[in-house]
Design a protein around this motif. Structure first.
Motif, PDB file in Angstrom:
ATOM      1  N   LEU A 141       0.479  -0.785   0.006  1.00  0.00           N
ATOM      2  CA  LEU A 141      -0.254   0.164  -0.057  1.00  0.00           C
ATOM      3  C   LEU A 141       0.975   1.040  -0.059  1.00  0.00           C
ATOM      4  O   LEU A 141       1.970   1.144   1.043  1.00  0.00           O
ATOM      5  CB  LEU A 141      -0.514  -0.039   1.487  1.00  0.00           C
ATOM      6  CG  LEU A 141      -1.794   1.295   1.477  1.00  0.00           C
ATOM      7  CD1 LEU A 141      -2.588   1.492   0.637  1.00  0.00           C
ATOM      8  CD2 LEU A 141      -2.485   1.290   2.560  1.00  0.00           C
ATOM      9  N   ILE A 142       0.557   1.837  -0.558  1.00  0.00           N
ATOM     10  CA  ILE A 142       0.826   3.647  -0.609  1.00  0.00           C
ATOM     11  C   ILE A 142       0.457   4.386  -0.093  1.00  0.00           C
ATOM     12  O   ILE A 142      -0.984   4.936   0.363  1.00  0.00           O
ATOM     13  CB  ILE A 142       0.977   4.008  -2.626  1.00  0.00           C
ATOM     14  CG1 ILE A 142       1.372   2.764  -2.887  1.00  0.00           C
ATOM     15  CG2 ILE A 142       1.244   5.035  -2.484  1.00  0.00           C
ATOM     16  CD1 ILE A 142       3.400   2.619  -3.382  1.00  0.00           C
ATOM     17  N   THR A 143       1.748   4.875   0.827  1.00  0.00           N
ATOM     18  CA  THR A 143       1.002   5.631   1.934  1.00  0.00           C
ATOM     19  C   THR A 143       1.895   7.391   1.965  1.00  0.00           C
ATOM     20  O   THR A 143       2.950   7.547   1.653  1.00  0.00           O
ATOM     21  CB  THR A 143       1.160   5.544   3.459  1.00  0.00           C
ATOM     22  OG1 THR A 143       2.705   5.105   4.023  1.00  0.00           O
ATOM     23  CG2 THR A 143       0.398   4.157   3.577  1.00  0.00           C
ATOM     24  N   PRO A 144       1.931   8.287   2.399  1.00  0.00           N
ATOM     25  CA  PRO A 144       2.307   9.888   2.372  1.00  0.00           C
ATOM     26  C   PRO A 144       3.473   9.382   2.827  1.00  0.00           C
ATOM     27  O   PRO A 144       4.408  10.299   2.456  1.00  0.00           O
ATOM     28  CB  PRO A 144       0.865  10.840   3.052  1.00  0.00           C
ATOM     29  CG  PRO A 144       0.157  10.346   3.704  1.00  0.00           C
ATOM     30  CD  PRO A 144       0.230   8.441   3.412  1.00  0.00           C
ATOM     31  N   ALA A 145       4.190   8.854   3.956  1.00  0.00           N
ATOM     32  CA  ALA A 145       5.482   9.064   4.195  1.00  0.00           C
ATOM     33  C   ALA A 145       6.006   7.887   3.144  1.00  0.00           C
ATOM     34  O   ALA A 145       6.908   7.996   3.770  1.00  0.00           O
ATOM     35  CB  ALA A 145       4.899   8.111   5.953  1.00  0.00           C
ATOM     36  N   LEU A 146       5.753   7.399   2.451  1.00  0.00           N
ATOM     37  CA  LEU A 146       6.732   6.424   2.126  1.00  0.00           C
ATOM     38  C   LEU A 146       7.111   7.494   0.763  1.00  0.00           C
ATOM     39  O   LEU A 146       8.051   6.799   0.225  1.00  0.00           O
ATOM     40  CB  LEU A 146       5.677   5.356   1.047  1.00  0.00           C
ATOM     41  CG  LEU A 146       5.408   4.519   2.486  1.00  0.00           C
ATOM     42  CD1 LEU A 146       4.763   3.228   1.238  1.00  0.00           C
ATOM     43  CD2 LEU A 146       6.798   3.230   2.649  1.00  0.00           C
ATOM     44  N   LEU A 147       6.305   8.332   0.383  1.00  0.00           N
ATOM     45  CA  LEU A 147       6.526   9.026  -1.096  1.00  0.00           C
ATOM     46  C   LEU A 147       7.153  11.125  -0.008  1.00  0.00           C
ATOM     47  O   LEU A 147       7.367  11.302   0.851  1.00  0.00           O
ATOM     48  CB  LEU A 147       5.110   9.705  -1.521  1.00  0.00           C
ATOM     49  CG  LEU A 147       4.524   8.657  -1.821  1.00  0.00           C
ATOM     50  CD1 LEU A 147       3.678   9.315  -2.905  1.00  0.00           C
ATOM     51  CD2 LEU A 147       5.862   8.050  -2.841  1.00  0.00           C
ATOM     52  N   GLY A 148       8.428  11.543  -1.125  1.00  0.00           N
ATOM     53  CA  GLY A 148       8.717  12.514  -0.791  1.00  0.00           C
ATOM     54  C   GLY A 148       9.375  13.421  -2.041  1.00  0.00           C
ATOM     55  O   GLY A 148       8.223  12.794  -3.265  1.00  0.00           O
ATOM     56  N   THR A 149       9.403  14.793  -2.405  1.00  0.00           N
ATOM     57  CA  THR A 149      10.100  15.782  -3.537  1.00  0.00           C
ATOM     58  C   THR A 149      10.742  14.628  -4.098  1.00  0.00           C
ATOM     59  O   THR A 149      11.742  14.183  -3.937  1.00  0.00           O
ATOM     60  CB  THR A 149      10.109  16.712  -3.336  1.00  0.00           C
ATOM     61  OG1 THR A 149      10.048  17.021  -2.580  1.00  0.00           O
ATOM     62  CG2 THR A 149      10.084  17.620  -4.757  1.00  0.00           C
ATOM     63  N   PRO A 150      10.433  13.907  -5.986  1.00  0.00           N
ATOM     64  CA  PRO A 150      11.166  12.730  -6.892  1.00  0.00           C
ATOM     65  C   PRO A 150      12.937  13.896  -6.205  1.00  0.00           C
ATOM     66  O   PRO A 150      13.184  15.369  -6.771  1.00  0.00           O
ATOM     67  CB  PRO A 150      10.612  12.582  -7.904  1.00  0.00           C
ATOM     68  CG  PRO A 150       9.539  14.609  -7.856  1.00  0.00           C
ATOM     69  CD  PRO A 150       9.780  14.314  -6.170  1.00  0.00           C
TER      70      PRO A 150
END
Length: 270
Positions: free
Chosen positions: A199-208
């Motif tokens: 599952l993709i959660t906000p905590a896994l993402l950042g500015t590329p």
């Protein structure tokens, strides 16, 4: 003799024996009279059961309608698409004495937790019948198609559409958040390695990352209306707006440059 067998509210069989000997002696009129009494008795015995069943159904339908409206409002606020839900409701008091409500019962929240995803306590009230109020505990199960990783996504990688898929999930089981729309994930960077089917959660993402160490970049500069560009090599990773060290491949000089976009940095004449 007529034998009547039926099940009451407790599903315990009951039997009634009605003599028809008088009907045989008195002719068809007496038989008809006995049948009418039978129908009346049957209606009298079964009507409370029907009212109980109808009142219980009205309670379930009222809670369902209340949840449907609240969840639709939440879906509109959040921009959710493809929502469906079920609910498990249980009255906390007996409904056997309740007649059917002549109008749709009203529902209000009587618990302290306002979350639609949490187990909730409601009060169901019939407006036109004093005393017709039932406390109900209900758990809504809210399902949405949410974004998962189709493949392994490495740390620092910019996420593309082909790396994503949507699968339905009970969002009460996603306390760390989720994304309903893949467009909210595409183009972002992975802060850490993401497993396939995760599952993709906000905590896994950042500015590329727009620039990677060792990558060839274009250095652009603009001073006093004069624009120039040169080829360089990034000595550090950089996201949009970050200032990194870049080596000008023509002069071999190392400068500080700001990342503008993928593969492009800017500096001023030194």
């Amino acid at each position: 003799m007529i034998f009547l067998d039926f099940f009451g509210e407790t599903e315990t069989p009951r039997a009634i024996l009605l003599p028809l000997s008088a009907g045989r002696r008195g002719g068809s009129g007496s038989v008809l009279s006995a049948c009418r009494r039978l129908v009346f008795l049957l209606a009298a015995l079964l009507s409370p059961l029907h009212a109980v069943a109808e009142a219980r159904q009205q309670i379930d339908e009222a809670v369902h309608a209340y949840l449907a409206q609240r969840l639709q409002e939440e879906a509109s606020r959040q921009g959710w698409q493809g929502l469906r839900f079920t609910h498990d409701s249980s009255p906390l008091s007996a409904t056997a004495a309740l007649p059917a409500c002549s109008v749709p019962p009203q529902v209000s929240v009587s618990g302290d937790n306002p979350s639609l995803l949490a187990r909730q306590r409601y009060s169901v009230h019939c407006p036109d019948q004093p005393g017709w109020t039932v406390a109900v505990v209900s758990q809504a199960n809210v399902f949405l198609p949410v974004v998962h990783a189709r493949t392994v996504i490495e740390r620092g990688q910019t996420i593309g559409a082909d790396q994503l898929k949507r699968e339905e999930l009970n969002i009460a089981k996603a306390p760390r958040g989720f994304f309903n729309d893949p467009d909210d994930v595409i183009g972002q960077g992975a802060k850490r390695r993401i497993r396939a089917n995760q599952l993709i959660t906000p905590a896994l993402l950042g500015t590329p990352l727009l620039v990677r160490r060792g990558q060839r970049v274009t250095i652009v500069a603009n001073q006093d209306g004069i624009a120039a560009s040169a080829q360089g090599e990034a000595l550090e990773n950089g996201r949009e707006g970050a200032v990194i060290r870049v080596k000008n491949l023509s002069s071999e000089k190392v400068i500080d440059a700001k990342v503008l976009e993928a593969g492009v940095v800017t500096s001023t004449f030194q």
